[in-house]
Design an enzyme around this catalytic site. Structure first.
Site, PDB file in Angstrom:
ATOM      1  CG  HIS A 181      20.763 115.111 -57.854  1.00 44.56           C
ATOM      2  ND1 HIS A 181      19.675 115.796 -58.341  1.00 44.56           N
ATOM      3  CD2 HIS A 181      20.259 114.173 -57.003  1.00 44.56           C
ATOM      4  CE1 HIS A 181      18.563 115.299 -57.805  1.00 44.56           C
ATOM      5  NE2 HIS A 181      18.893 114.311 -56.995  1.00 44.56           N
TER       6      HIS A 181
ATOM      7  CG  ASP B  88      15.293 110.122 -58.696  1.00 39.71           C
ATOM      8  OD1 ASP B  88      15.943 109.120 -58.343  1.00 39.71           O
ATOM      9  OD2 ASP B  88      15.095 111.106 -57.944  1.00 39.71           O
TER      10      ASP B  88
ATOM     11  CG  HIS C 109      15.083 113.814 -55.457  1.00 38.02           C
ATOM     12  ND1 HIS C 109      15.194 112.486 -55.100  1.00 38.02           N
ATOM     13  CD2 HIS C 109      14.736 114.485 -54.341  1.00 38.02           C
ATOM     14  CE1 HIS C 109      14.952 112.367 -53.798  1.00 38.02           C
ATOM     15  NE2 HIS C 109      14.658 113.568 -53.313  1.00 38.02           N
TER      16      HIS C 109
ATOM     17  CG  ASP D  11      13.783 108.775 -55.509  1.00 38.38           C
ATOM     18  OD1 ASP D  11      13.258 108.745 -56.640  1.00 38.38           O
ATOM     19  OD2 ASP D  11      14.832 109.406 -55.268  1.00 38.38           O
TER      20      ASP D  11
HETATM   21 ZN   LIG Z   1      15.919 110.827 -56.189  1.00 39.27          ZN
END
Ligand SMILES: [Zn+2]
Length: 306
Positions: A126, A162, A164, A243
């Site tokens: 991120h 991931d 996200h 995740d």
């Molecule tokens: Zn994540």
């Protein structure tokens, strides 16, 4: 040739508070599981060095690196955004998390190791060129990919599973034809990016909450594998967040350990075809300690067997 396992004690000292899901126990869960699964003896352990300013500066601005250094507290917690904090050990850990991926890249490029897994905190995908966010300070996988390019590789791929979207990696390499980014992520979900695929080198596939192994594998087969075939990367980097597991408390996809083993084998196959088996994988998310340990162990098991 062995699989490298790169970590550092400083990763256990970076701590964003007692209730933060991105916690030091995550790395203990992975390390413990590798031992109990009998995999640890098959790994060659390395200590992560700190990335240099030059290495970080390939993907982050000089001003941002100076800002992170200036904001590092000598005690207590300093929040950079509502989710992302630094304690006195965070700057050192963040430098070494990025440096782990640099070392992994060098070990794999030199042929000293077949592939590598970096068990690092803080995660990275991120982090943008000028911004810390989403538990991330420096974009570790991007620092590694930029290092590979600086060593003369013409093309690399970054694979991000991931849950996200890796917004930081995307903004760093959008429209860079040397880098293919392929990802799956839950949408809608933080950071609410990745839907546009405006650049030809971005293959980001959103998945609806509730999607399980079949939907994930279909996305990989339909979108990732043809893109890898077209790009023919000389090295594959993996942003290995776990995740998307069905037990993860932060998201709603329904993957299981076998899905992580499967996608790892798919990437091993692609690396064998195009990339002289070169894979560098680095930890991103994964917040159910048990599921994280089990999933990362199956990922590493496949890397060892590659
Ligand atoms: Zn994540």
């Amino acid at each position: 040739m062995p699989t490298a396992y790169i970590t550092h004690p400083s990763f256990l000292l970076h701590d964003m508070g007692p209730y933060h899901p991105e916690c030091p126990d995550r790395l203990s869960a992975i390390g413990d599981r590798l031992i109990s699964a009998g995999l640890d003896p098959y790994l060659r352990h390395y200590s992560a060095p700190a990335a240099t300013a030059e290495q970080l500066g390939r993907v982050h601005s000089r001003d941002y690196i100076a800002l992170i250094e200036a904001e590092a507290p000598t005690d207590g917690l300093h929040f950079l955004d509502p989710d992302t904090a630094m304690n006195a050990h965070s700057l050192g850990a963040a430098r070494r998390a990025a440096g782990a991926v640099v070392l992994a890249t060098e070990l794999v490029l030199s042929g000293e190791c077949r592939n590598a897994f970096c068990a690092v905190r803080p995660p990275g995908h991120h982090a943008e060129r000028d911004r810390a966010m989403g538990f991330c300070l420096f974009n570790n996988v991007a620092v590694g990919a930029a290092h590979a390019l600086a060593q003369g590789l013409e093309r690399v791929a970054i694979v991000d599973f991931d849950v996200h979207h890796g917004n930081g990696t995307e903004v760093m390499f959008t429209d860079d034809p040397r880098v293919l980014m392929i990802s799956t992520f839950q949408h809608p979900l933080y950071p609410y990016s990745g839907l546009d695929n405006t650049a030809p080198n971005m293959v980001n596939i959103p998945l609806a909450a509730g999607t399980g192994g079949k939907g994930f594998r279909d996305a990989v087969a339909t979108h990732w594998m043809p893109a890898l075939e077209r790009h023919r990367p000389a090295m594959i980097f993996i942003s290995a967040g776990f995740d998307a597991h069905r037990e993860d408390p932060l998201a709603g996809l329904k993957l299981v350990e076998d899905d992580y083993a499967w996608v790892t084998r798919e990437m091993i196959g692609a690396a064998a075809r195009y990339a002289k088996n070169r894979i560098v994988s680095t930890l991103e998310g994964g917040y159910s300690l048990s599921a994280l340990g089990r999933s990362a162990a199956e990922h590493v098991r496949e890397l060892i067997a590659a």
